[in-house]
Design a protein around this motif. Structure first.
Motif, PDB file in Angstrom:
ATOM      1  N   UNK A  89       0.850  -1.183   0.000  1.00  0.00           N
ATOM      2  CA  UNK A  89       0.000   0.000   0.000  1.00  0.00           C
ATOM      3  C   UNK A  89       0.885   1.231   0.000  1.00  0.00           C
ATOM      4  N   UNK A  90       0.525   2.229  -0.803  1.00  0.00           N
ATOM      5  CA  UNK A  90       1.293   3.459  -0.859  1.00  0.00           C
ATOM      6  C   UNK A  90       0.747   4.384  -1.926  1.00  0.00           C
ATOM      7  N   UNK A  91       1.392   5.517  -2.084  1.00  0.00           N
ATOM      8  CA  UNK A  91       0.868   6.567  -2.957  1.00  0.00           C
ATOM      9  C   UNK A  91       0.652   6.095  -4.386  1.00  0.00           C
ATOM     10  N   UNK A  92       1.526   5.227  -4.888  1.00  0.00           N
ATOM     11  CA  UNK A  92       1.403   4.765  -6.284  1.00  0.00           C
ATOM     12  C   UNK A  92       0.911   3.323  -6.358  1.00  0.00           C
ATOM     13  N   UNK A 108       2.630  -1.572   4.312  1.00  0.00           N
ATOM     14  CA  UNK A 108       3.041  -0.250   3.844  1.00  0.00           C
ATOM     15  C   UNK A 108       4.347  -0.382   3.077  1.00  0.00           C
ATOM     16  N   UNK A 109       4.415   0.196   1.883  1.00  0.00           N
ATOM     17  CA  UNK A 109       5.562   0.012   0.994  1.00  0.00           C
ATOM     18  C   UNK A 109       6.861   0.519   1.621  1.00  0.00           C
ATOM     19  N   UNK A 110       6.795   1.573   2.416  1.00  0.00           N
ATOM     20  CA  UNK A 110       7.997   2.111   3.057  1.00  0.00           C
ATOM     21  C   UNK A 110       8.606   1.082   4.006  1.00  0.00           C
ATOM     22  N   UNK A 111       7.752   0.283   4.658  1.00  0.00           N
ATOM     23  CA  UNK A 111       8.256  -0.752   5.565  1.00  0.00           C
ATOM     24  C   UNK A 111       9.008  -1.838   4.800  1.00  0.00           C
ATOM     25  N   UNK A 120      -4.297   2.023   8.755  1.00  0.00           N
ATOM     26  CA  UNK A 120      -5.281   3.094   8.932  1.00  0.00           C
ATOM     27  C   UNK A 120      -4.584   4.334   9.461  1.00  0.00           C
ATOM     28  N   UNK A 121      -4.645   5.405   8.691  1.00  0.00           N
ATOM     29  CA  UNK A 121      -3.957   6.629   9.077  1.00  0.00           C
ATOM     30  C   UNK A 121      -3.044   7.113   7.972  1.00  0.00           C
ATOM     31  N   UNK A 122      -1.821   7.425   8.331  1.00  0.00           N
ATOM     32  CA  UNK A 122      -0.896   8.048   7.384  1.00  0.00           C
ATOM     33  C   UNK A 122      -0.677   7.241   6.102  1.00  0.00           C
ATOM     34  N   UNK A 123      -0.490   5.903   6.159  1.00  0.00           N
ATOM     35  CA  UNK A 123      -0.208   5.172   4.910  1.00  0.00           C
ATOM     36  C   UNK A 123      -1.282   5.287   3.834  1.00  0.00           C
TER      37      UNK A 123
END
Length: 403
Positions: free
Chosen positions: A224-227, A258-261, A372-375
């Motif tokens: 999950x992420x912006x793109x 989350x993709x950053x993780x 749920x939240x920032x991601x």
């Protein structure tokens, strides 16, 4: 004329005076070491592994202007996960070689993530072994992110997800100077999976570990992420048609992450003492969702009334089937599938969860974010009327708000 005089004055000090620009004067004034690059100071000395074990990342202050000792060739860096991985590698002072095969604009956004000259785009052909050797020549780390969840006229599931990974592993083995090889697979990869992509990923893992037993395999869940390629297509479908189809009733279980993780897990494996070599990590989020649960979060974030249409698997497969049937039978490229992707529909027939005894984020000393939240805040771009509005709040806005 004046510039020439200035240069001579700097090079030849006046009689009876010493040059304040001499290196010895500067060293005595600022306490600079006589050794190049501060190599006499242990804090700046490289601890780059020589046999593929130990700390690959150099100890020190870090930062994008430092030198970590990592020279990483990141295949697939122009993709979704790639931009986050390049950013994390570059900000710690690593040099990142970015192979790309399309337009020169494709990797352009990545160059800004590192210091000057540290992110180097290199054009290559994934079917040309000499081209692969060229982009690996200066590297000591290879990370393979190449993968695709649908077929095209030019690239099949097996070629993209299996054969390319096998070729990269064989070239890295022949290279002789590659200390770490990280293969990014997918959660649920299995030779018995109903999904062709997951079967190809499983075959790629076997091929890579056969060539390089010390390779590290990462199996991220749906990212999950912006793109991303799940919440974005859902939101666009809802904005266009007003409802979301739930394939199979939306009851299968999975662990989106989350993709950053995922990018942080890859970097953590590079920075450890070699304990991650030869191991497989399953990277799932902290919570288990069904597609319906995740869709509720999406509807809440875009502020639209949740409306669903439950599609049985046979109907969904019938809607997605024609593209797969025609992809190699027409002389032009077909649109990329979004929601109705036959291979992904097949994958939805089973749960995709982290195994009980698998190595996870915790084994890399990481704690993944809750979704749920920032991601998922990037979804506010789909709100009707702007980020402060939306269909579900429009009725609550007082009538004098616009006055």
């Amino acid at each position: 004329m004046m510039q020439a005089v200035s240069r001579r004055l700097v090079q030849r000090p006046l009689a009876g005076e010493t040059s304040i620009c001499s290196s010895s004067s500067l060293r005595s004034l600022y306490g600079v070491s006589n050794h190049l690059n501060g190599s006499d100071n242990r804090r700046y000395s490289s601890s780059l592994a020589t046999k593929g074990v130990g700390h690959l990342a150099r100890k020190g202050t870090g930062g994008r202007s430092s030198v970590s000792g990592i020279v990483a060739t990141v295949f697939g860096a122009t993709g979704f996960l790639g931009r986050y991985l390049v950013q994390q590698l570059a900000k710690m002072g690593s040099q990142v070689l970015v192979p790309f095969r399309g337009s020169e604009d494709n990797p352009r956004h990545l160059k800004l993530m590192g210091d000057l000259g540290q992110v180097v785009p290199m054009k290559f052909d994934p079917r040309d072994e000499d081209s692969i050797k060229a982009v690996m020549a200066k590297a000591n780390v290879v990370i393979n992110l190449i993968g695709r969840e649908y077929e095209t006229r030019n690239f099949s599931f097996e070629e993209v997800n299996h054969h390319m990974a096998e070729k990269l592993a064989l070239v890295a083995k022949e290279h002789g100077g590659i200390m770490r090889f990280i293969q990014v697979s997918c959660l649920g990869a299995s030779v018995s999976s109903p999904s062709r992509m997951q079967r190809a990923k499983a075959a790629a893992e076997e091929a890579v570990l056969s060539a390089l037993p010390e390779a590290t395999v990462m199996r991220p869940a749906t990212m999950i992420g912006t793109e991303d390629r799940i919440l974005n297509p859902w939101a666009m479908f809802v904005k266009k048609y007003g409802f979301l189809p739930l394939i199979g009733g939306g009851t299968n279980k999975f662990q989106p992450v989350y993709v950053v993780d995922v990018a942080a897990a890859i970097v953590a494996a590079l920075k450890d003492d070699g304990s991650s070599m030869g191991k497989t990590y399953e990277l799932g989020g902290p919570d288990v969702f069904t597609p319906h649960d995740l869709a509720e979060i999406m509807f809440d974030m875009i502020r639209e009334w949740p409306r669903y249409v439950k599609l049985p698997f046979p109907i969904a497969k019938a809607m997605a089937g024609p593209r797969d049937f025609m992809v190699n039978k027409v002389p032009f490229p077909l649109p990329s599938p979004q929601i109705f992707n036959l291979d992904q529909i097949n994958a939805l027939t089973t749960d995709t969860l982290v195994s009980d005894k698998a190595l996870t984020f915790q084994d890399l000393d990481l704690v993944p974010h809750k979704l749920k939240g920032y991601p998922v805040e990037f979804l506010i771009q789909y709100r009707k009327g702007g980020p402060n509005f939306g269909s579900t709040v429009s009725e609550k806005i007082p009538t004098d708000f616009y006055n």
